[in-house]
Write a protein that holds these residues in place. Structure first.
Motif, PDB file in Angstrom:
ATOM      1  N   ARG A  46      28.372  81.608  74.391  1.00 44.64           N
ATOM      2  CA  ARG A  46      28.375  80.743  74.900  1.00 44.64           C
ATOM      3  C   ARG A  46      28.972  78.974  74.856  1.00 44.64           C
ATOM      4  O   ARG A  46      28.673  78.193  75.303  1.00 44.64           O
ATOM      5  CB  ARG A  46      27.104  79.992  73.867  1.00 44.64           C
ATOM      6  N   CYS A  47      30.577  79.898  74.779  1.00 50.24           N
ATOM      7  CA  CYS A  47      31.283  78.788  74.533  1.00 50.24           C
ATOM      8  C   CYS A  47      31.687  78.153  75.932  1.00 50.24           C
ATOM      9  O   CYS A  47      32.403  79.115  76.699  1.00 50.24           O
ATOM     10  CB  CYS A  47      32.496  78.835  73.480  1.00 50.24           C
ATOM     11  N   VAL A  48      31.843  77.388  76.976  1.00 47.81           N
ATOM     12  CA  VAL A  48      32.208  77.341  78.444  1.00 47.81           C
ATOM     13  C   VAL A  48      33.407  76.641  78.236  1.00 47.81           C
ATOM     14  O   VAL A  48      33.902  77.155  79.602  1.00 47.81           O
ATOM     15  CB  VAL A  48      31.019  75.675  78.592  1.00 47.81           C
ATOM     16  N   ASN A  49      33.868  76.510  77.002  1.00 49.17           N
ATOM     17  CA  ASN A  49      35.660  76.023  77.770  1.00 49.17           C
ATOM     18  C   ASN A  49      36.552  77.115  76.470  1.00 49.17           C
ATOM     19  O   ASN A  49      37.956  77.025  77.541  1.00 49.17           O
ATOM     20  CB  ASN A  49      36.180  74.579  76.835  1.00 49.17           C
ATOM     21  N   PRO A 165      32.788  76.935  82.498  1.00 48.87           N
ATOM     22  CA  PRO A 165      32.700  74.953  81.996  1.00 48.87           C
ATOM     23  C   PRO A 165      31.976  74.642  83.670  1.00 48.87           C
ATOM     24  O   PRO A 165      32.249  73.292  83.125  1.00 48.87           O
ATOM     25  CB  PRO A 165      34.106  75.284  82.810  1.00 48.87           C
ATOM     26  N   ASP A 166      31.756  75.147  84.561  1.00 49.87           N
ATOM     27  CA  ASP A 166      30.575  74.172  85.644  1.00 49.87           C
ATOM     28  C   ASP A 166      29.415  74.909  85.196  1.00 49.87           C
ATOM     29  O   ASP A 166      28.185  73.547  85.553  1.00 49.87           O
ATOM     30  CB  ASP A 166      31.062  74.930  86.930  1.00 49.87           C
TER      31      ASP A 166
ATOM     32  N   HIS B 418      25.569  70.203  76.437  1.00 50.61           N
ATOM     33  CA  HIS B 418      27.017  70.383  77.494  1.00 50.61           C
ATOM     34  C   HIS B 418      28.108  69.573  76.912  1.00 50.61           C
ATOM     35  O   HIS B 418      29.471  70.335  76.226  1.00 50.61           O
ATOM     36  CB  HIS B 418      26.717  71.575  78.469  1.00 50.61           C
ATOM     37  N   GLY B 422      29.614  71.080  73.457  1.00 51.99           N
ATOM     38  CA  GLY B 422      30.611  72.380  74.068  1.00 51.99           C
ATOM     39  C   GLY B 422      29.411  73.408  74.544  1.00 51.99           C
ATOM     40  O   GLY B 422      30.271  75.091  75.257  1.00 51.99           O
ATOM     41  N   HIS B 423      28.123  73.560  74.623  1.00 47.20           N
ATOM     42  CA  HIS B 423      27.386  75.072  74.870  1.00 47.20           C
ATOM     43  C   HIS B 423      26.304  74.809  74.790  1.00 47.20           C
ATOM     44  O   HIS B 423      25.435  73.695  74.816  1.00 47.20           O
ATOM     45  CB  HIS B 423      27.264  75.813  74.209  1.00 47.20           C
TER      46      HIS B 423
END
Lengths: 229, 545
Positions: A46-49, A165-166, B418, B422-423
């Motif tokens: 779930r971590c976008v980075n 990330p998007d 987000h 961060g999520h």
């Protein structure tokens, strides 16, 4: 009073250093460590980075080929790993909590050789190259007596889901070098349930039992280690 | 060490021997203890503070007052959610301030704020576990009427390790920060402006931090650099400047402020060399029964820390004002916004508050207050990910009779998970709150809250109820219950409840109860600390003297 104002003005004039563009980046040599180090990448689907950080870890591994092993850990204690999909394993969570990780630790987080960096157990991804560089250039002689051995089983290219990330969700994302299990004895090493045998790798670690710091690592494919079918 | 104690004791007794009959000497302070007994596993977490301030007021020449402040902190096993290095105990604050007719000098741990705090705001917030004091000195003087100069410097505190092997914080070879501020109040020079109730002020500040150069390696590639490992040359001195002006004409006031920060590559901004900028514009109007406030803010790359490699809540030199309301109602505070220091951010906030007078058509017998507030935070580009936070709420406060008070609130909120965590994605919700108070008689009072949150996102719908019974002015029994109704992808259907008994007597306040709370964020001024789910017996005590 005038003296006070002059002192303040002098300090103000001195108190700023502007680095010209051409002096900002100086090439460095890659280091000459005789040991193999381990970069632990704490991540979650779930971590976008995290995908960008994973790319960075991969680049570091390629830069220090043969001297750096990357292991991705998905600890269950962090909300970035919790949800419909499960890439966690108990060993990853134990290591994470041993380092003081909890639900509030921001991801992606990294660690080299299970040692604190700048007093912190978890470094953000912009600090990973520095951590690895310093490990590769450390001058301290490692301990050679009273070390213990540990085995980590990692699976490469686990096809799964990852937040990107998007803001999109990638259903065909390859999670690299995911920790599946850990044990202290060779005879306890097994093929983890549900894993792809051809993607499994075994990492043999030498650990200083007084502080749990990793002293050395050796990575091989599962079949090269003579394990499995 | 021993020499320091001897010098300290000698100075203290020398000061005592100087006290004269017409001087005023008094001690003030307080004690605060927040504890949680958790039994999975059995563990008592607590944050405890004891403040002791000694005041000596006198009139000898230009000398007016001496204040000695100390704070003991006992946080060996802190409450859940605090960083590992927050744990510790010892003297967290020690300072001596001398006030004169011409100004004030403080030595020891000093706090301060320049303007709105865009480049310097050093403060203590116990709820968040932040203490940004500089161990050094501060001087504030008024050399001419209407001109105030302040200068300060020192090494910033970051929990307990920052002073280890650093000569108790007096070693500035590794890092330090210093700054100066000037504030000019024009109305002090014009009697006509004062007569017309007009004030105009100008201010300017400069802050510089020093940090020894250390190794920072990164992958870098651009038009001039081939891909590869590079060592970043980082500035040892980083400066930041701020200019501001404020005009007030009777009930109308306007503030404009701009700050710029020089190249400051740090872990928080991913080691970029861009300049940091922040601009703030605020206008307000108030008259009897009506107040209006409109504010706008732009900030980019304004994370300003005393140590470039640090991240986390502690160790900031500046503070960007929050443009999100700090709600006290549980469901309104479920998704609080945390200011993003490293990223580009554009924020707007507006507020209208009107109090209808008594015995008017809208005011009724006792008067009615209505408040409309809106805040919107976004990144300055146009796409669906740009919105970071929106809060629009209307609140009505009315006394219905001699015994009944009512507060009602309707709120719309959009929270970009987000951006903050961060999520996740955008969580949009609608909230309704009803808060009623009933005073039965002089000895018995009660208060009840009902709250409902509707959201199709994240954990979905929530309801909340609270009841408080106050007896004989000193005792308060309270109980609250929060339930995740669900109807959303991540619904938990979990129950959270708290029940407690509070005793108030003079300056004493004691509370004991059982609590099971949801994980979430404790925010103050746009700074948020993550608090994990907790359950156990909570004990709180505070006393001031």
């Amino acid at each position: 009073m005038k003296r006070f104002i002059y002192i303040v003005l002098t300090l103000m004039m001195a108190g700023c250093e502007v680095i010209p563009y051409e002096e900002r980046y100086q090439p460095v040599v890659n280091g000459n460590s005789e040991r193999c180090h381990v970069l632990i990448e704490f991540t979650g689907f779930r971590c976008v980075n995290c995908p960008e950080a994973s790319e960075l870890a991969q680049t570091l591994q390629e830069t220090y080929e043969g001297k750096l092993v990357v292991v991705s850990m998905h600890p269950a204690s962090n909300p970035f790993t919790q949800g419909k999909y499960d890439y966690t394993c108990p060993a990853a969570d134990s290591i994470y909590r041993l380092m003081g990780g909890d639900a509030s630790t921001p991801f992606p987080a990294g660690n080299v050789d299970m040692k604190p960096f700048e007093g912190e157990w978890f470094a953000n991804s912009s600090q990973w190259p520095t951590m690895v560089y310093e490990a590769m250039n450390e001058t301290d002689q490692p301990k050679t007596d009273g070390l213990k051995t540990c085995y980590w089983v990692v699976e490469d290219s686990v096809l799964g889901v990852q937040a990107m990330p998007d803001g999109s969700v990638n259903d065909h994302y390859y999670h690299r070098h995911v920790l599946r299990s850990a044990c202290d004895r060779w005879e306890d090493v097994q093929v983890p349930d549900g894993s792809q045998y051809e993607h499994l790798r075994l990492i043999k670690l030498t650990i200083d039992p007084t502080n749990n710091y990793i002293v050395n690592a050796y990575e091989s494919a599962f079949y090269d280690a003579g394990l499995g079918d | 060490m021993n020499r320091r104690i001897v010098i300290g004791l000698f100075s203290f007794f020398f000061a005592l021997s100087s006290i004269q009959a017409n001087d005023t000497v008094f001690v003030s302070g307080g004690v605060q203890h927040d504890g949680l007994l958790d039994w999975t596993p059995v563990m008592y977490h607590s944050n405890s503070y004891a403040d002791i301030d000694l005041h000596w007021q006198t009139e000898r020449g230009t000398f007016r007052e001496l204040r000695a402040k100390t704070r003991l902190e006992m946080n060996q096993w802190p409450m859940p959610g605090y960083e590992a290095d927050f744990a510790g105990h010892g003297i967290g604050h020690l300072s001596v301030a001398a006030a004169f007719t011409w100004g004030e000098i403080t030595v020891g741990d000093v706090y301060g704020q320049f303007g709105s705090g865009l480049i310097l705001n050093l403060y203590e917030d116990r709820a968040l576990g932040i203490d940004g004091a500089l161990r050094g000195a501060k001087i504030a003087v008024e050399p001419y009427k209407g001109i105030r100069l302040t200068a300060l410097g020192g090494k910033q505190r970051r929990y307990w390790d920052c002073y280890k092997d650093q000569a108790w914080g007096w070693n500035y070879t590794q890092n330090a920060a210093m700054g100066a501020d000037m504030e000019i109040a024009i109305e002090q020079w014009s009697e006509r402006m004062r007569e017309k109730d007009i004030s105009l002020s100008f201010g300017g500040s400069y802050v510089s931090k020093y940090e020894a150069e250390d190794t920072i390696i990164g992958f870098y590639v651009d038009h001039w650099h081939a891909p590869g490992m590079y060592r970043y040359r980082v500035p040892r001195w980083v400066g930041a400047g701020d200019v501001r002006t404020q005009l007030r004409v009777k009930g109308f006031s306007v503030l404009a402020e701009y700050a710029v920060k020089a190249n400051d590559p740090s872990a928080e901004n991913e080691y970029n060399y861009r300049l940091g900028h922040a601009a703030l514009l605020s206008a307000g109007y108030s008259q009897k029964g009506l107040s209006v406030l409109v504010q706008a803010k732009y900030s980019d790359n304004m994370s300003f820390r005393s140590e470039r490699q640090r991240v986390g809540l502690a160790g900031r030199l500046n503070h960007l004002p929050a443009f999100a309301y700090q709600h006290t109602y549980a469901l309104a505070a479920l998704y609080p916004y945390a200011t993003q220091y490293g990223d580009e951010e554009l924020a707007f906030q507006g507020e209208i508050r009107y109090t209808a007078p008594r015995k008017s058509a809208f005011g009724g017998k006792y008067g009615t207050t209505i408040q409309l507030c809106a805040s919107h935070v976004r990144r300055p580009f146009m796409n669906e990910q740009a919105e970071s936070y929106t809060d629009v709420h209307v609140e009505l406060n009315k006394r219905l009779s001699k015994q009944w008070w009512l507060n009602a609130m309707l709120m719309y909120q959009a929270y970009n998970q987000h951006v903050v965590e961060g999520h996740g994605g955008m969580i949009r919700s609608g909230i309704a709150i009803l808060d009623a108070r009933y005073q039965v008689n002089n000895d018995i009072g009660m208060r009840a809250e009902l709250q409902y949150l509707y959201s199709p996102h994240h954990e979905g719908q929530w309801c909340f109820a609270l009841y408080e019974l106050t007896l004989f002015h000193h005792w308060t029994l309270s109980g609250q219950w929060m339930y995740n109704i669900g109807f959303a992808p991540d619904a938990t259907n979990a129950h959270y409840y708290t029940a407690g008994l509070t005793f108030n007597y003079g300056a004493h306040r004691a509370n004991i109860g059982y609590t099971k709370t949801r994980e979430g964020f404790n925010c103050s001024g746009g700074i948020c600390r993550y608090i994990p789910q907790m359950k156990g017996v909570c004990v709180n005590y505070s006393f001031t003297f």
